[in-house]
Design an enzyme around this catalytic site. Structure first.
Site, mmCIF file in Angstrom:
data_model
loop_
_atom_site.group_PDB
_atom_site.id
_atom_site.type_symbol
_atom_site.label_atom_id
_atom_site.label_comp_id
_atom_site.label_asym_id
_atom_site.label_seq_id
_atom_site.Cartn_x
_atom_site.Cartn_y
_atom_site.Cartn_z
ATOM 1 N N CYS A 110 -28.121 -3.863 35.661
ATOM 2 C CA CYS A 110 -26.441 -3.181 35.793
ATOM 3 C C CYS A 110 -26.282 -3.621 37.527
ATOM 4 O O CYS A 110 -27.152 -3.306 38.656
ATOM 5 C CB CYS A 110 -26.555 -1.567 35.402
ATOM 6 N N HIS A 123 -23.678 -1.523 26.384
ATOM 7 C CA HIS A 123 -23.432 -1.368 27.744
ATOM 8 C C HIS A 123 -22.275 -0.859 28.864
ATOM 9 O O HIS A 123 -22.196 0.501 29.204
ATOM 10 C CB HIS A 123 -24.301 -2.394 28.780
ATOM 11 N N GLU A 124 -20.973 -2.024 28.357
ATOM 12 C CA GLU A 124 -19.992 -1.589 28.403
ATOM 13 C C GLU A 124 -19.272 0.117 27.920
ATOM 14 O O GLU A 124 -18.613 0.825 28.987
ATOM 15 C CB GLU A 124 -18.802 -2.718 28.242
ATOM 16 N N HIS A 137 -20.502 3.376 30.326
ATOM 17 C CA HIS A 137 -20.134 2.940 31.374
ATOM 18 C C HIS A 137 -18.791 3.547 31.078
ATOM 19 O O HIS A 137 -18.681 4.606 32.041
ATOM 20 C CB HIS A 137 -19.789 1.628 31.888
HETATM 21 ZN ZN LIG Z 1 -23.944 -1.502 33.706
#
Ligand SMILES: [Zn+2]
Length: 182
Positions: free
Chosen positions: A102, A149-150, A153
């Site tokens: 990341c 993953h996003e 976030h």
């Molecule tokens: Zn990331």
């Protein structure tokens, strides 16, 4: 167009929950400018394949995916997409550990850190596209991995939250593991 500063841990902003955009916000000049900036910021580095607005300090549910060949994954095919208000509707099967890093999680020398993180191989997502149309899509493989993953976030979660801290490795160790087929 501006290359933005990418927030890195332990910046508390990365822990904020991004809010959804309204339809007029999705179409606003300000949002378009932010998206252009995120593309520029991703392009400025050679590893990133996705970035959410919170990583440049804006707590808005905007994710830019820019899949491309990277030093770690030279065989990826190009794919660009803007996702507003991205969320998972459904997951399929079991989670499987997959390597990831990341742009917001670096070591003291500014190098990316990596770990094998459990992710679903296939997910159904809902989002609005760049022109504000509501879309659903079932995605798998690398894109499914990136979107999970996003979405994390957007919810203030980092991949390092999902695994034991001892599983986090340096870029060098990650490359060695890749070569040995781990
Ligand atoms: Zn990331």
């Amino acid at each position: 167009m501006t290359i933005r500063k990418v927030l890195t841990t332990p910046d508390k902003k990365l822990r904020s929950r991004s809010r959804e955009l309204t339809m007029p916000e999705m179409k606003s000049a300000k949002t378009k400018e932010l998206i252009t900036d995120i593309y520029e910021t991703l392009n400025d580095g050679e590893y990133g394949v996705g970035m959410s607005a919170i990583q440049v300090g804006e707590p808005l549910a905007i994710t830019v995916v820019m899949i491309r060949p990277t030093p770690n994954r030279p065989n990826l095919n190009y794919y660009n997409q803007v996702y507003f208000n991205l969320k998972i509707l459904k997951t399929f099967g079991e989670k499987k550990p997959m390597w990831e890093g990341c742009c917001s999680v670096l070591d003291d020398n500014g190098n990316l850190l990596y770990a094998k993180v459990p992710r679903y191989e296939r997910i159904k997502v809902k989002y609005c596209n760049e022109i504000g149309e509501i879309c659903t899509a079932t995605v798998d493989g690398f894109l499914a991995h990136v979107l999970q993953h996003e979405i994390d976030h957007i919810n203030g979660i980092l991949f390092t939250d999902l695994i034991p801290i001892t599983n986090i490795v340096s870029q060098e160790e990650y490359r060695k593991a890749q070569k040995s087929g781990y």
